[in-house]
Design a protein around this motif. Structure first.
Motif, PDB file in Angstrom:
ATOM      1  N   UNK A 133      32.900  21.576  51.011  1.00  0.00           N
ATOM      2  CA  UNK A 133      32.801  22.910  51.616  1.00  0.00           C
ATOM      3  C   UNK A 133      31.818  23.748  50.808  1.00  0.00           C
ATOM      4  N   UNK A 134      30.896  24.389  51.510  1.00  0.00           N
ATOM      5  CA  UNK A 134      29.889  25.205  50.835  1.00  0.00           C
ATOM      6  C   UNK A 134      30.377  26.650  50.724  1.00  0.00           C
ATOM      7  N   UNK A 135      30.516  27.103  49.497  1.00  0.00           N
ATOM      8  CA  UNK A 135      31.017  28.464  49.263  1.00  0.00           C
ATOM      9  C   UNK A 135      29.885  29.289  48.646  1.00  0.00           C
ATOM     10  N   UNK A 136      29.517  30.340  49.333  1.00  0.00           N
ATOM     11  CA  UNK A 136      28.439  31.204  48.862  1.00  0.00           C
ATOM     12  C   UNK A 136      28.923  32.025  47.669  1.00  0.00           C
ATOM     13  N   UNK A 137      28.046  32.180  46.671  1.00  0.00           N
ATOM     14  CA  UNK A 137      28.411  32.936  45.462  1.00  0.00           C
ATOM     15  C   UNK A 137      27.684  34.268  45.442  1.00  0.00           C
ATOM     16  N   UNK A 200      38.585  32.663  52.162  1.00  0.00           N
ATOM     17  CA  UNK A 200      38.928  33.954  51.565  1.00  0.00           C
ATOM     18  C   UNK A 200      40.063  34.584  52.376  1.00  0.00           C
ATOM     19  N   UNK A 201      40.789  35.501  51.768  1.00  0.00           N
ATOM     20  CA  UNK A 201      41.801  36.233  52.514  1.00  0.00           C
ATOM     21  C   UNK A 201      43.153  35.556  52.497  1.00  0.00           C
ATOM     22  N   UNK A 202      44.150  36.284  52.936  1.00  0.00           N
ATOM     23  CA  UNK A 202      45.539  35.855  52.802  1.00  0.00           C
ATOM     24  C   UNK A 202      46.048  35.092  54.023  1.00  0.00           C
ATOM     25  N   UNK A 203      45.455  35.321  55.194  1.00  0.00           N
ATOM     26  CA  UNK A 203      45.940  34.645  56.404  1.00  0.00           C
ATOM     27  C   UNK A 203      45.296  33.267  56.459  1.00  0.00           C
ATOM     28  N   UNK A 204      46.131  32.219  56.470  1.00  0.00           N
ATOM     29  CA  UNK A 204      45.592  30.861  56.382  1.00  0.00           C
ATOM     30  C   UNK A 204      46.071  30.006  57.553  1.00  0.00           C
ATOM     31  N   UNK A 205      45.212  29.088  58.011  1.00  0.00           N
ATOM     32  CA  UNK A 205      45.600  28.214  59.119  1.00  0.00           C
ATOM     33  C   UNK A 205      46.814  27.366  58.746  1.00  0.00           C
ATOM     34  N   UNK A 206      47.824  27.348  59.633  1.00  0.00           N
ATOM     35  CA  UNK A 206      49.063  26.641  59.299  1.00  0.00           C
ATOM     36  C   UNK A 206      48.890  25.121  59.369  1.00  0.00           C
ATOM     37  N   UNK A 207      47.853  24.660  60.116  1.00  0.00           N
ATOM     38  CA  UNK A 207      47.708  23.217  60.295  1.00  0.00           C
ATOM     39  C   UNK A 207      46.918  22.559  59.168  1.00  0.00           C
ATOM     40  N   UNK A 213      38.822  24.839  48.168  1.00  0.00           N
ATOM     41  CA  UNK A 213      38.465  25.972  47.315  1.00  0.00           C
ATOM     42  C   UNK A 213      39.228  27.215  47.753  1.00  0.00           C
ATOM     43  N   UNK A 214      39.224  28.217  46.931  1.00  0.00           N
ATOM     44  CA  UNK A 214      39.721  29.528  47.337  1.00  0.00           C
ATOM     45  C   UNK A 214      38.677  30.540  46.892  1.00  0.00           C
ATOM     46  N   UNK A 215      38.385  31.496  47.755  1.00  0.00           N
ATOM     47  CA  UNK A 215      37.377  32.493  47.413  1.00  0.00           C
ATOM     48  C   UNK A 215      37.965  33.888  47.572  1.00  0.00           C
ATOM     49  N   UNK A 220      36.489  42.834  49.212  1.00  0.00           N
ATOM     50  CA  UNK A 220      37.934  43.011  49.422  1.00  0.00           C
ATOM     51  C   UNK A 220      38.636  43.418  48.135  1.00  0.00           C
ATOM     52  N   UNK A 221      38.226  42.788  47.037  1.00  0.00           N
ATOM     53  CA  UNK A 221      38.846  43.101  45.743  1.00  0.00           C
ATOM     54  C   UNK A 221      38.628  44.576  45.401  1.00  0.00           C
ATOM     55  N   UNK A 222      37.386  45.012  45.580  1.00  0.00           N
ATOM     56  CA  UNK A 222      37.035  46.381  45.214  1.00  0.00           C
ATOM     57  C   UNK A 222      37.758  47.394  46.115  1.00  0.00           C
ATOM     58  N   UNK A 223      37.849  47.002  47.389  1.00  0.00           N
ATOM     59  CA  UNK A 223      38.550  47.882  48.338  1.00  0.00           C
ATOM     60  C   UNK A 223      40.020  48.072  47.901  1.00  0.00           C
TER      61      UNK A 223
END
Ligand code: 1HN
Length: 348
Positions: A133-137, A200-207, A213-215, A220-223
């Motif tokens: 998985x490609x995660x942008x930094x 990213x974020x708290x809502x995750x696919x149940x399947x 990775x987790x991003x 969001x953090x700053x908000x």
């Protein structure tokens, strides 16, 4: 034979039998005391030194098969004399490093049983590939590489600098550390790779069994920090957040945790101490942290370590600007072992 000689001869004999006597007062024998003992020392690494050294490393060391990573390890002065490089951590459990990746470079893929994270501090447009998985930094993002996930880094934009944090020093002292290279250099990006927002974020696919990775995106953090600006906050840490692992709602990792805290203009926290250690990175602003009575003044980009059981408090030196500290700590490990302890300082 005098008694002294007899004692010495007996001790030597015990030694040959793989034995040692314990009939002294055990505190005198330097084994235990009432308070935790640590060889860690408080220390600050200045951004100008870190950045200048990284740029120099960029001139001298290429990647492309020559080096696994272009990384500088922040070595605690209290651990500097340990024999093996793998023991010379930022603390006795964790390693903080700074890493530089130039445009066009690939840092080849590998995996290990220690957990790792990246916190991006300068530049944009690079990416990390975790399990295909490609995660942008981007600046302020926190990206987790859970244990045993394949990961490599790539850059097709600007020179990027980030902080890595790892619990490799703990796993080494437990003598269970393992690492392996990816067969074939760089793990390919999956054709069906998901957008960074998916991770990213708290809502995750149940399947999905989410062990990718987790991003945590900076926006969001700053908000969240800003949303809590008017709250009381922690008396010891100001507006302090822990990066919760959304998969199980627990700490960032089972062994270590990442935090972000805002010290509001002029805010000064109360003193406390705990038997977990913390390594900080000043992400925004400037301030001073008093550790066991000594002042450590920090500015944007500096990193510093607060050893376990040392009294400490933080202060934002600016009357108009907020200060933001990113940090890693080994409190989850101590909690898991039911060893965590903390104490407020006088007046707190
Ligand atoms: C590592 O694998 C990385 O993957 C960075 O970028 C820093 C420090 C110690 C051991 C392994 C990376 C590291 C590391």
């Amino acid at each position: 034979m005098s008694d002294q000689n007899a004692v010495q001869e007996f001790d030597e004999q015990l030694g040959t039998r793989g034995l040692e006597g314990l009939w002294f007062n055990i505190t005198e024998a330097d084994i235990v005391g009432k308070e935790p003992r640590t060889t860690l020392m408080p220390h600050i690494w200045k951004w100008t030194d870190l950045y200048q050294s990284l740029l120099r490393a960029g001139d001298i060391h290429g990647l492309g098969g020559q080096a696994e990573r272009r990384v500088l390890c922040l070595v605690n002065p209290g651990l500097r004399d340990l024999k093996m490089k793998r023991q010379r951590g930022t603390t006795h459990t964790m390693q903080m490093t700074v890493q530089l990746l130039k445009p066009g470079e690939l840092a080849r893929s590998h995996r290990h049983n220690f957990g790792a994270f990246r916190f991006i501090i300068k530049g944009r447009g690079a990416y990390t590939v975790v399990e295909g998985e490609k995660i942008v930094m981007e600046e302020g993002d926190l990206i987790l590489t859970p244990p045993m996930t394949w990961h490599g880094h790539g850059n097709d934009a600007e020179t990027l600098v980030w902080i890595d944090g790892l619990d490799n020093i703990l796993l080494n002292s437990l003598q269970v550390i393992s690492w392996e290279p990816y067969p074939g250099d760089f793990q390919p990006i999956k054709e069906s790779f998901k957008s960074t927002a998916h991770w990213a974020g708290m809502a995750r696919p149940v399947w999905e069994k989410a062990v990718g990775p987790l991003a945590y995106k900076w926006g969001e953090t700053y908000q969240t920090l800003k949303h809590l600006e008017a709250s009381d906050g922690s008396p010891f840490d100001g507006v302090a957040l822990e990066y919760v692992n959304p998969v199980d709602g627990g700490h960032t990792f089972p062994t270590m945790s990442c935090g972000i805290q805002m010290l509001r203009p002029g805010e000064a926290t109360q003193t406390h101490r705990h038997n977990s250690s913390t390594v900080y990175h000043a992400f925004r602003g400037s301030g001073v942290t008093v550790i066991d009575g000594k002042r450590y003044e920090w500015e944007k980009g500096d990193c510093f370590v607060v050893p376990l059981w040392s009294w400490h408090s933080h202060q934002n030196r600016s009357r108009n600007e907020e200060a933001i500290l990113f940090s890693m700590n080994d409190r989850p490990m101590l909690e898991a072992l039911k060893l965590y302890r903390e104490e407020p300082g006088e007046g707190a």
